[in-house]
Design a protein around this motif. Structure first.
Motif, PDB file in Angstrom:
ATOM      1  N   GLU A 143     -40.156 -15.691   9.138  1.00 32.90           N
ATOM      2  CA  GLU A 143     -41.318 -16.024   9.720  1.00 32.90           C
ATOM      3  C   GLU A 143     -41.559 -17.554   9.192  1.00 32.90           C
ATOM      4  O   GLU A 143     -41.689 -17.961   8.093  1.00 32.90           O
ATOM      5  CB  GLU A 143     -42.269 -15.292   9.351  1.00 32.90           C
ATOM      6  CG  GLU A 143     -43.755 -15.509  10.289  1.00 32.90           C
ATOM      7  CD  GLU A 143     -44.955 -14.679   9.934  1.00 32.90           C
ATOM      8  OE1 GLU A 143     -44.753 -13.751   9.365  1.00 32.90           O
ATOM      9  OE2 GLU A 143     -45.951 -14.926  10.803  1.00 32.90           O
ATOM     10  N   GLU A 185     -44.140 -20.884  10.338  1.00 35.08           N
ATOM     11  CA  GLU A 185     -45.410 -21.512  11.060  1.00 35.08           C
ATOM     12  C   GLU A 185     -45.437 -21.242  12.570  1.00 35.08           C
ATOM     13  O   GLU A 185     -46.434 -20.899  12.919  1.00 35.08           O
ATOM     14  CB  GLU A 185     -45.944 -22.849  10.831  1.00 35.08           C
ATOM     15  CG  GLU A 185     -46.070 -23.465   9.112  1.00 35.08           C
ATOM     16  CD  GLU A 185     -47.149 -22.438   8.668  1.00 35.08           C
ATOM     17  OE1 GLU A 185     -48.025 -22.374   9.567  1.00 35.08           O
ATOM     18  OE2 GLU A 185     -47.338 -22.199   7.575  1.00 35.08           O
ATOM     19  N   ILE A 186     -44.314 -21.210  13.009  1.00 32.12           N
ATOM     20  CA  ILE A 186     -44.558 -21.245  14.581  1.00 32.12           C
ATOM     21  C   ILE A 186     -43.369 -20.312  15.108  1.00 32.12           C
ATOM     22  O   ILE A 186     -43.603 -19.856  16.167  1.00 32.12           O
ATOM     23  CB  ILE A 186     -43.909 -22.502  15.214  1.00 32.12           C
ATOM     24  CG1 ILE A 186     -42.693 -22.775  14.775  1.00 32.12           C
ATOM     25  CG2 ILE A 186     -44.946 -23.717  14.922  1.00 32.12           C
ATOM     26  CD1 ILE A 186     -41.870 -24.167  15.573  1.00 32.12           C
ATOM     27  N   ALA A 187     -42.661 -19.761  14.576  1.00 29.91           N
ATOM     28  CA  ALA A 187     -41.566 -18.590  15.062  1.00 29.91           C
ATOM     29  C   ALA A 187     -41.430 -17.543  14.121  1.00 29.91           C
ATOM     30  O   ALA A 187     -41.688 -17.458  13.065  1.00 29.91           O
ATOM     31  CB  ALA A 187     -40.147 -19.435  15.530  1.00 29.91           C
ATOM     32  N   VAL A 188     -40.780 -16.544  14.712  1.00 31.27           N
ATOM     33  CA  VAL A 188     -40.332 -15.269  14.148  1.00 31.27           C
ATOM     34  C   VAL A 188     -38.868 -14.953  14.462  1.00 31.27           C
ATOM     35  O   VAL A 188     -38.650 -15.020  15.702  1.00 31.27           O
ATOM     36  CB  VAL A 188     -41.190 -14.092  14.457  1.00 31.27           C
ATOM     37  CG1 VAL A 188     -40.836 -12.929  13.414  1.00 31.27           C
ATOM     38  CG2 VAL A 188     -42.684 -14.610  14.441  1.00 31.27           C
ATOM     39  N   LYS A 237     -47.228 -16.820  18.167  1.00 31.11           N
ATOM     40  CA  LYS A 237     -45.874 -16.526  17.825  1.00 31.11           C
ATOM     41  C   LYS A 237     -45.538 -15.462  18.692  1.00 31.11           C
ATOM     42  O   LYS A 237     -44.145 -15.031  18.393  1.00 31.11           O
ATOM     43  CB  LYS A 237     -45.863 -15.973  16.419  1.00 31.11           C
ATOM     44  CG  LYS A 237     -46.199 -17.093  15.466  1.00 31.11           C
ATOM     45  CD  LYS A 237     -46.155 -16.646  13.995  1.00 31.11           C
ATOM     46  CE  LYS A 237     -46.386 -17.723  12.912  1.00 31.11           C
ATOM     47  NZ  LYS A 237     -46.543 -17.325  11.713  1.00 31.11           N
ATOM     48  N   ARG A 260     -46.955 -26.757  21.150  1.00 34.68           N
ATOM     49  CA  ARG A 260     -48.379 -26.951  20.897  1.00 34.68           C
ATOM     50  C   ARG A 260     -48.434 -27.384  19.617  1.00 34.68           C
ATOM     51  O   ARG A 260     -47.626 -27.617  18.765  1.00 34.68           O
ATOM     52  CB  ARG A 260     -48.743 -25.392  20.880  1.00 34.68           C
ATOM     53  CG  ARG A 260     -48.066 -24.512  19.776  1.00 34.68           C
ATOM     54  CD  ARG A 260     -48.552 -23.195  19.810  1.00 34.68           C
ATOM     55  NE  ARG A 260     -47.888 -22.195  18.729  1.00 34.68           N
ATOM     56  CZ  ARG A 260     -46.614 -21.938  18.733  1.00 34.68           C
ATOM     57  NH1 ARG A 260     -46.101 -22.064  19.984  1.00 34.68           N
ATOM     58  NH2 ARG A 260     -46.016 -21.327  17.750  1.00 34.68           N
ATOM     59  N   ALA A 318     -51.635 -19.659  13.240  1.00 34.16           N
ATOM     60  CA  ALA A 318     -50.914 -18.384  13.815  1.00 34.16           C
ATOM     61  C   ALA A 318     -51.176 -17.457  12.710  1.00 34.16           C
ATOM     62  O   ALA A 318     -50.888 -17.827  11.723  1.00 34.16           O
ATOM     63  CB  ALA A 318     -49.735 -18.520  14.522  1.00 34.16           C
ATOM     64  N   VAL A 356     -47.065 -12.622  10.947  1.00 31.58           N
ATOM     65  CA  VAL A 356     -46.635 -11.410  11.444  1.00 31.58           C
ATOM     66  C   VAL A 356     -46.234 -10.387  10.499  1.00 31.58           C
ATOM     67  O   VAL A 356     -46.590  -9.106  10.673  1.00 31.58           O
ATOM     68  CB  VAL A 356     -45.481 -11.593  12.503  1.00 31.58           C
ATOM     69  CG1 VAL A 356     -44.875 -10.439  13.080  1.00 31.58           C
ATOM     70  CG2 VAL A 356     -45.967 -12.568  13.570  1.00 31.58           C
ATOM     71  N   PHE A 357     -45.814 -10.877   9.446  1.00 27.79           N
ATOM     72  CA  PHE A 357     -45.232  -9.951   8.263  1.00 27.79           C
ATOM     73  C   PHE A 357     -46.185  -9.910   7.010  1.00 27.79           C
ATOM     74  O   PHE A 357     -46.628 -11.046   6.850  1.00 27.79           O
ATOM     75  CB  PHE A 357     -43.846 -10.075   8.071  1.00 27.79           C
ATOM     76  CG  PHE A 357     -42.680  -9.950   9.474  1.00 27.79           C
ATOM     77  CD1 PHE A 357     -42.760  -8.653   9.806  1.00 27.79           C
ATOM     78  CD2 PHE A 357     -42.209 -10.961  10.090  1.00 27.79           C
ATOM     79  CE1 PHE A 357     -41.716  -8.519  10.858  1.00 27.79           C
ATOM     80  CE2 PHE A 357     -41.578 -10.750  10.997  1.00 27.79           C
ATOM     81  CZ  PHE A 357     -41.394  -9.701  11.643  1.00 27.79           C
ATOM     82  N   ARG A 405     -41.969 -11.464   2.871  1.00 31.45           N
ATOM     83  CA  ARG A 405     -40.822 -11.958   3.483  1.00 31.45           C
ATOM     84  C   ARG A 405     -39.714 -11.839   2.595  1.00 31.45           C
ATOM     85  O   ARG A 405     -38.824 -12.549   2.466  1.00 31.45           O
ATOM     86  CB  ARG A 405     -40.917 -13.532   3.997  1.00 31.45           C
ATOM     87  CG  ARG A 405     -42.106 -13.873   4.749  1.00 31.45           C
ATOM     88  CD  ARG A 405     -42.258 -15.234   4.673  1.00 31.45           C
ATOM     89  NE  ARG A 405     -43.550 -15.648   5.844  1.00 31.45           N
ATOM     90  CZ  ARG A 405     -44.314 -16.625   5.787  1.00 31.45           C
ATOM     91  NH1 ARG A 405     -43.911 -17.701   4.922  1.00 31.45           N
ATOM     92  NH2 ARG A 405     -45.200 -16.729   6.434  1.00 31.45           N
TER      93      ARG A 405
END
Lengths: 171, 734
Positions: free
Chosen positions: A14, A16-19, A54, B684, B717, B720-721, B724
């Motif tokens: 992951e 800052e902007i994508a996974v 994301k 963005r 953002a 998500v996890f 890592r």
């Protein structure tokens, strides 16, 4: 869902902007596996993080064994399926062929890597060195000077050129 | 340096003022075709350069007509460009009047200094404005025209030209195109010179043929004819010389021209002698006719001489009488003076006496008499008083009477003198008339004699008989000339056949002159041919230089182009591209974009779709933009780059732009709402303080587009996890 022991992702990452998701699959079941895995990702990101930017910045690296290099159309079809995430197909057998595996891998995951600008920079207008280049190429310096002056002075006819060449250059 | 705001008014699609906030990392312009997206980029170009290169060829007749809004009531054209950056901010304002820069330090620059500031600070260039504009267009603003040009490229040659333009070598191409035009013009000069040379050479050939023909005809004139003509001419010349002609004799070996000229001269002289004879005859006849008048005039003058003598005598008498009269006048004048003196004396004595009588005895004995200046004695005084009282009045009356007589005598003498003068005047006039007649008669006689002496050539005064003899002689001479004249004419006509010789000479001279002109024309044609080949070689050299420059520049950019291509991935199989060059025999370049894969390689233009070729073009442009040093204006602008691309290519492009953006300010325009939305999401803001601005054109009227502006700020953002840990199966974050 992704925490399921049956899950086949071997790596997630992951920024800052994508996974990024990575999985090993066999060429034989690539199409099915790609659809299945991307659906899982879609469900995961869509359900988990609604409103998170994301949610639509997922990438799936498919490390494919079993001769995908011989089936480029299959790899293309998988990569061009943009549902849920962008997919990158990586040939796991690349080490078996004559290509450098590192180079091949770097090429495959290039869309994910930052750009390295080690090219030459364009510093000068190419036209500015044309006169010297022409002299080096064997053109008489007086002729080069005459022609550039004519160009700057908008001399458009041979008669005018001959007039301006008077006393400067004769072939 | 970045653009923070663009304000345009009266400029192309923006009739009324439109202000675009550009204070962002990414500026998206979304709107249907024809609503002013390209005007947005044109505003930047025009503000920086005062020129829109792609519209040069379609420039309206009116200066800058292509810049102005075409709608009525549009305000004066101007564009404001607000710049910010580490080097300092500035406001660049471009209008029809010129360009002005106001720097952050409130320094105001106008015209050339403003443009210089733009060139140095904004464009960070050390070149001319034109070169800077080329550099800007190939590295900073990817316009639709550039893209379409690349997409339309069909032949390797055209592709090379497009690449040359993208790499900024088109200046070189324009230069050798210019050289080509000069070469063409020079070739036309050469052709003109060659035509002129051919014309002169043909003339020389014609004259040579004519000369040969004339020489042949001259040769045909027989020797016998020549001898006969010479003999006849000699005889006639002898006769003519006896009659006064000054002819040139010709020998047997004389040239045809001399013979012909001598015959013509003889004929001419005979005619002249005839004319002279006729004139002489007329002159003698005139003399004879004038002779009585001359004689009469002379006789009249002789008679007048007697009268003149009489008049002279009369004059002498009158002069004597005049002299006597004048003597008498002198005498009278003296008497008059004496009378005047006596009168004065008597008058004074009278006055003295009257005074004496009136005042009593004033004088005493021993005083000096005021009249006679003698001492007065008593006796004298008394007698004098007595005398005077008696004599003085009588003296005065006597003197007055004498004076009257003298006056009358003077009048009579004056009348007499006037009469004498009048008579002398009359006589003088008559003498003058006589003298004038005498001179006229003498002149008439002298002229007549002079003419007569000239006409009859005699030293003595000619007589009537002399003149008559001269007439007879002239008539005889005229008759002889009349006999000679037709003979001389015949000889002249016969010798005219010798004119062919003369024509030979004349034609030979013309042929030599034409040959000279031909050699000059040949020299000129040769010089022009040398110029033609020199310029052709120069053009070829410039052409070769262009090819080498394109090759060198593109070779330096190949690694980054490859790298970009791998990220864009426009083709599923061909994962590598490269550029191959081919230098043709005429030094023109050809360029081939070659795609390669593990299974082989192929030409991009033949195996790629339009969208894929477009993607390759974007790679080249982005590579050039990234290779640009981070100086001055640090932006990347793309005007609707995704036309004809499919979703996969578009997604690849957007990812590429995200990677390539870096610290560059990105401007992208698109006509597609969905692509616009995708770009807005993908591009963005990615860090605190960064922004993405979307200008959406919703409508277009005569005033310009209706613009809705949305500003996206940075949003962090959520992760998500949970962690890592690479290689492990990771549970989603809560």
């Amino acid at each position: 869902m992704l925490g399921d022991p049956q899950d086949r992702f071997v790596l997630v990452a992951e920024s800052e902007i994508a996974v990024l998701f990575a999985a090993e699959v066999a060429a034989a079941g690539l199409e099915y596996e790609a659809a299945s895995l991307s659906a899982r990702i879609g469900a995961f990101l869509g359900g988990f993080a609604s409103g998170n930017p994301k949610a639509w910045e997922a990438y799936l690296c498919l490390v494919v064994s079993g001769g995908i290099s011989e089936r480029p159309s299959l790899a293309a079809a998988v990569e061009r399926d943009l549902q849920f995430c962008r997919k990158l197909v990586i040939d796991a057998d690349v080490s078996d062929v004559e290509h450098d595996p590192n180079v091949a891998l770097a090429s495959a995951i290039a869309p994910l890597l930052p750009l390295v600008l080690d090219g030459a920079f364009l510093q000068e207008d190419p036209f500015s060195k044309l006169d010297n280049r022409l002299v080096v190429a064997g053109q008489p310096r007086q002729l080069v000077s005459l022609m550039f002056d004519s160009w700057r002075n908008r001399v458009e006819s041979a008669a005018d050129l001959l007039e301006s060449a008077e006393g400067r250059f004769q072939p | 340096m970045k653009i923070s705001r663009i304000v345009a008014r009266g400029f192309r699609g923006f009739t009324l003022e439109r202000s675009f906030d550009c204070d962002a990392d990414v500026v998206l312009v979304i709107g249907p075709n024809g609503t002013g997206k390209t005007s947005f980029f044109d505003a930047v170009t025009w503000a920086l350069f005062g020129e829109i290169r792609r519209l040069r060829g379609s420039r309206d007749a009116v200066r800058d007509g292509y810049i102005e809004s075409k709608f009525d009531d549009a305000p004066a054209t101007s564009v404001d460009l607000y710049l910010t950056g580490a080097q300092g901010g500035a406001l660049v304002t471009r209008s029809a009047a010129g360009v002005r820069v106001i720097t952050e330090l409130e320094e105001v620059l106008e015209s050339k200094s403003a443009q210089s500031w733009i060139d140095n600070v904004v464009l960070a260039n050390r070149r001319s404005s034109e070169g800077a504009e080329q550099m800007f267009l190939r590295t900073t603003l990817l316009g639709q025209e550039e893209m379409a040009s690349f997409l339309r490229t069909n032949s390797p040659r055209e592709r090379f030209d497009s690449l040359s333009s993208l790499l900024g070598v088109d200046g070189v191409r324009e230069f050798y195109a210019y050289v080509g035009r000069l070469a063409k013009s020079m070739s036309e000069q050469v052709r003109t010179a060659e035509v002129e040379l051919s014309r002169v050479q043909l003339r020389v050939e014609g004259l040579r043929v004519q000369l040969a023909d004339q020489e042949a005809r001259a040769e045909q004139i027989g020797e016998a004819t020549r001898t006969k003509l010479v003999a006849t001419l000699k005889r006639l010349s002898g006769d003519a010389s006896h009659l006064g002609a000054d002819v040139v004799s010709v020998g047997a070996q004389a040239s045809a021209i001399d013979i012909r000229d001598a015959a013509a001269d003889l004929e001419s002289q005979i005619r002249a002698l005839q004319d002279q004879g006729a004139a002489r005859l007329n002159a003698i006849q005139d003399l004879i006719a004038q002779q009585p008048a001359v004689t009469e005039a002379v006789d009249r003058a002789d008679q007048s001489a007697d009268l003149r003598s009489q008049l002279d005598q009369q004059v002498a008498v009158l002069l004597k009488e005049q002299e006597q009269t004048q003597s008498e006048q002198s005498r009278l004048l003296l008497a008059r003076q004496q009378l005047d003196q006596g009168s004065l004396h008597a008058q004074r004595a009278n006055e003295e006496l009257v005074a004496f009588l009136l005042s009593g005895e004033r004088h005493i004995v021993g005083d000096v008499c005021p009249l006679c200046q003698q001492p007065i004695e008593e006796a004298d005084l008394r007698s004098n008083i007595r005398e005077r009282t008696k004599a003085v009045p009588g003296d005065i009356e006597e003197t007055a009477r004498e004076r009257v007589k003298v006056d009358e005598a003077e009048v009579a003498l004056a009348d007499r003198l006037a009469s004498i003068t009048e008579s002398m005047g009359v006589i003088s006039q008559r003498i003058a008339v006589i003298e004038q007649e005498r001179r006229a008669a003498n002149q008439l006689q002298t002229r007549w004699l002079n003419r007569a002496r000239r006409v009859v050539s005699t030293g003595t005064p000619p007589t009537t008989q002399t003149l008559q003899n001269a007439i007879d002689e002239e008539i005889r001479r005229g008759a002889r000339l009349a006999e000679l004249q037709p003979k001389a004419s015949v000889v002249a006509r016969q010798t005219a056949t010798l004119a062919a010789v003369d024509e030979v000479v004349e034609t030979r001279e013309r042929e030599q002159s034409a040959s000279q002109a031909a050699s000059e024309a040949a020299a000129r044609a040769n010089a022009l041919r040398r110029w033609e080949s020199t310029i052709a070689a120069f053009g070829a050299s410039a052409r070769k230089a262009e090819t080498e420059l394109v090759e060198e520049l593109l070779a330096s950019q190949q690694p980054i182009i490859r790298s970009l291509y791998q990220r864009l991935r426009p083709h599923p199989v061909f994962t590598e591209i490269g550029v191959e060059f081919n230098l043709l025999g005429d030094n023109r370049g050809e360029a081939y974009f070659m795609a390669s894969s593990p299974w082989g390689h192929g030409n991009v233009s033949t195996i790629y779709s339009t969208a894929q070729v477009s993607a390759v073009a974007i790679c080249v442009f982005v590579a050039l933009n990234l290779a640009k040093p981070d100086e001055g204006l640090n932006v990347m602008m793309m005007d609707d780059p995704v036309q004809s691309m499919d979703d996969y290519n578009i997604l690849g492009l957007v990812d590429l732009l995200r990677l390539a953006g870096g610290n560059r300010q990105l401007f992208v325009a698109t006509h597609d709402d969905q692509i616009g939305a995708l770009m807005r999401r993908k591009l963005r803001p990615r860090s605190q303080g960064s922004r993405t601005i979307v200008h959406r054109y919703t409508d277009f009227t005569a005033d310009g587009p209706t613009v809705m502006t949305v500003i996206d700020e940075f949003q962090r953002a959520d992760a998500v996890f949970k962690s890592r840990d690479v290689g492990s199966r990771i549970a989603p974050a809560q």
